[in-house]
Design a protein around this motif. Structure first.
Motif, PDB file in Angstrom:
ATOM      1  N   LEU A 136       0.812  -1.147  -0.126  1.00  0.00           N
ATOM      2  CA  LEU A 136      -0.064   0.078   0.181  1.00  0.00           C
ATOM      3  C   LEU A 136       0.827   1.249  -0.019  1.00  0.00           C
ATOM      4  O   LEU A 136       0.551   2.153  -0.633  1.00  0.00           O
ATOM      5  CB  LEU A 136      -0.977   0.100   1.135  1.00  0.00           C
ATOM      6  CG  LEU A 136      -2.179  -0.905   1.024  1.00  0.00           C
ATOM      7  CD1 LEU A 136      -2.937  -1.020   2.676  1.00  0.00           C
ATOM      8  CD2 LEU A 136      -3.165  -0.016   0.088  1.00  0.00           C
ATOM      9  N   TYR A 137       1.856   1.305   0.669  1.00  0.00           N
ATOM     10  CA  TYR A 137       2.821   2.299   0.951  1.00  0.00           C
ATOM     11  C   TYR A 137       3.212   2.631  -0.488  1.00  0.00           C
ATOM     12  O   TYR A 137       3.203   3.848  -0.853  1.00  0.00           O
ATOM     13  CB  TYR A 137       3.972   2.046   1.712  1.00  0.00           C
ATOM     14  CG  TYR A 137       4.933   3.290   1.872  1.00  0.00           C
ATOM     15  CD1 TYR A 137       4.760   4.357   2.822  1.00  0.00           C
ATOM     16  CD2 TYR A 137       6.099   3.284   1.260  1.00  0.00           C
ATOM     17  CE1 TYR A 137       5.405   5.115   2.976  1.00  0.00           C
ATOM     18  CE2 TYR A 137       7.125   4.370   1.510  1.00  0.00           C
ATOM     19  CZ  TYR A 137       6.893   5.405   2.309  1.00  0.00           C
ATOM     20  OH  TYR A 137       7.514   6.286   2.538  1.00  0.00           O
ATOM     21  N   LYS A 156       0.096   3.691  -2.835  1.00  0.00           N
ATOM     22  CA  LYS A 156      -0.780   4.906  -2.891  1.00  0.00           C
ATOM     23  C   LYS A 156       0.149   6.007  -3.097  1.00  0.00           C
ATOM     24  O   LYS A 156      -0.177   7.232  -2.819  1.00  0.00           O
ATOM     25  CB  LYS A 156      -1.242   4.837  -1.316  1.00  0.00           C
ATOM     26  CG  LYS A 156      -2.387   3.877  -1.124  1.00  0.00           C
ATOM     27  CD  LYS A 156      -3.622   4.119  -1.807  1.00  0.00           C
ATOM     28  CE  LYS A 156      -4.677   3.197  -1.214  1.00  0.00           C
ATOM     29  NZ  LYS A 156      -5.881   3.519  -1.873  1.00  0.00           N
ATOM     30  N   CYS A 216       2.810   6.881  -1.232  1.00  0.00           N
ATOM     31  CA  CYS A 216       3.498   7.443   0.106  1.00  0.00           C
ATOM     32  C   CYS A 216       5.155   7.734  -0.186  1.00  0.00           C
ATOM     33  O   CYS A 216       5.654   9.034   0.264  1.00  0.00           O
ATOM     34  CB  CYS A 216       3.200   6.731   1.029  1.00  0.00           C
ATOM     35  SG  CYS A 216       1.567   6.247   1.491  1.00  0.00           S
ATOM     36  N   ARG A 241      -8.124  11.209   6.851  1.00  0.00           N
ATOM     37  CA  ARG A 241      -9.118  10.466   6.267  1.00  0.00           C
ATOM     38  C   ARG A 241     -10.793  11.249   6.641  1.00  0.00           C
ATOM     39  O   ARG A 241     -11.755  11.208   5.578  1.00  0.00           O
ATOM     40  CB  ARG A 241      -9.531   8.994   6.788  1.00  0.00           C
ATOM     41  CG  ARG A 241     -10.617   8.370   6.128  1.00  0.00           C
ATOM     42  CD  ARG A 241     -10.560   6.892   6.571  1.00  0.00           C
ATOM     43  NE  ARG A 241     -10.885   6.806   7.746  1.00  0.00           N
ATOM     44  CZ  ARG A 241     -11.098   5.729   8.528  1.00  0.00           C
ATOM     45  NH1 ARG A 241     -10.591   4.353   7.775  1.00  0.00           N
ATOM     46  NH2 ARG A 241     -11.519   5.552   9.685  1.00  0.00           N
ATOM     47  N   PHE A 282      -4.959  11.677  -0.174  1.00  0.00           N
ATOM     48  CA  PHE A 282      -4.347  10.232   0.063  1.00  0.00           C
ATOM     49  C   PHE A 282      -4.882   9.386   1.013  1.00  0.00           C
ATOM     50  O   PHE A 282      -5.173   8.152   0.871  1.00  0.00           O
ATOM     51  CB  PHE A 282      -2.748  10.322   0.303  1.00  0.00           C
ATOM     52  CG  PHE A 282      -2.138  11.023  -0.882  1.00  0.00           C
ATOM     53  CD1 PHE A 282      -1.668  10.231  -1.902  1.00  0.00           C
ATOM     54  CD2 PHE A 282      -1.650  12.504  -0.878  1.00  0.00           C
ATOM     55  CE1 PHE A 282      -0.906  10.898  -2.932  1.00  0.00           C
ATOM     56  CE2 PHE A 282      -1.133  13.230  -1.884  1.00  0.00           C
ATOM     57  CZ  PHE A 282      -0.497  12.330  -2.756  1.00  0.00           C
ATOM     58  N   GLU A 295      -9.736   7.796   1.020  1.00  0.00           N
ATOM     59  CA  GLU A 295     -10.443   6.406   0.826  1.00  0.00           C
ATOM     60  C   GLU A 295      -9.686   5.238   1.519  1.00  0.00           C
ATOM     61  O   GLU A 295     -10.067   4.195   1.054  1.00  0.00           O
ATOM     62  CB  GLU A 295     -10.111   6.234  -0.830  1.00  0.00           C
ATOM     63  CG  GLU A 295     -10.529   7.394  -1.677  1.00  0.00           C
ATOM     64  CD  GLU A 295     -11.986   7.403  -1.587  1.00  0.00           C
ATOM     65  OE1 GLU A 295     -13.012   6.130  -1.518  1.00  0.00           O
ATOM     66  OE2 GLU A 295     -12.782   8.594  -1.482  1.00  0.00           O
ATOM     67  N   LEU A 296      -8.752   5.519   2.488  1.00  0.00           N
ATOM     68  CA  LEU A 296      -8.430   4.403   3.317  1.00  0.00           C
ATOM     69  C   LEU A 296      -9.200   3.804   4.205  1.00  0.00           C
ATOM     70  O   LEU A 296     -10.065   4.426   4.886  1.00  0.00           O
ATOM     71  CB  LEU A 296      -6.853   4.813   4.130  1.00  0.00           C
ATOM     72  CG  LEU A 296      -5.974   5.149   3.344  1.00  0.00           C
ATOM     73  CD1 LEU A 296      -4.773   5.570   4.163  1.00  0.00           C
ATOM     74  CD2 LEU A 296      -5.268   4.031   2.633  1.00  0.00           C
ATOM     75  N   GLU A 313      -6.462  -1.005   5.867  1.00  0.00           N
ATOM     76  CA  GLU A 313      -5.601  -0.530   5.277  1.00  0.00           C
ATOM     77  C   GLU A 313      -4.785   0.463   6.167  1.00  0.00           C
ATOM     78  O   GLU A 313      -3.353   0.418   6.014  1.00  0.00           O
ATOM     79  CB  GLU A 313      -5.901   0.328   4.008  1.00  0.00           C
ATOM     80  CG  GLU A 313      -6.443  -0.503   2.857  1.00  0.00           C
ATOM     81  CD  GLU A 313      -7.099   0.259   1.794  1.00  0.00           C
ATOM     82  OE1 GLU A 313      -6.988  -0.152   0.480  1.00  0.00           O
ATOM     83  OE2 GLU A 313      -7.815   1.143   1.949  1.00  0.00           O
TER      84      GLU A 313
END
Length: 118
Positions: free
Chosen positions: A26-27, A30, A32, A65, A80, A83-84, A88
């Protein structure tokens, strides 16, 4: 009782590593790493995330979020994080707080430049 322990032991030993792997994926997925670096070491503008305390990281991501950022720079995180899912966030914060990628080359920033506004 011993059957329960034998059932739960693999989950405890290997369940965390799956969460870590998911967080690592994910890092990068997405993006990051674009600001916080491929080793999560941060930069002059963005804070280091590796080895940060998990409760702090969870709090910050949930704030973003919820579309809450207290500085202009921290508001950059809102798109960013918006939508987590909770899963996640758990995975990302596990990856960052338990960071063990190339740890021997990791150099913690010791400057006093602040936390990058996040």
């Amino acid at each position: 009782m011993s059957k329960i322990i034998l059932f739960l032991l693999p989950l405890l030993l290997y369940g965390g590593s799956d969460l870590y792997s998911m967080g690592k994926k994910l890092y990068f997925a997405k993006g990051c790493n674009g600001c916080h670096g491929i080793s999560a070491t941060g930069s002059n503008l963005y804070p280091a995330l590796a080895f940060r305390r998990k409760p702090f990281l969870i709090y910050k991501l949930k704030e973003y979020r919820a579309k809450r950022g207290n500085t202009q720079q921290s508001q950059l995180m809102i798109p960013f994080a918006s939508e987590l899912s909770d899963k996640e966030i758990d995975a990302l914060t596990t990856f960052l707080s338990d960071y063990h990628e190339n740890k021997s080359n990791y150099k913690m920033d010791t400057s006093t430049r602040g936390d990058g506004g996040s």
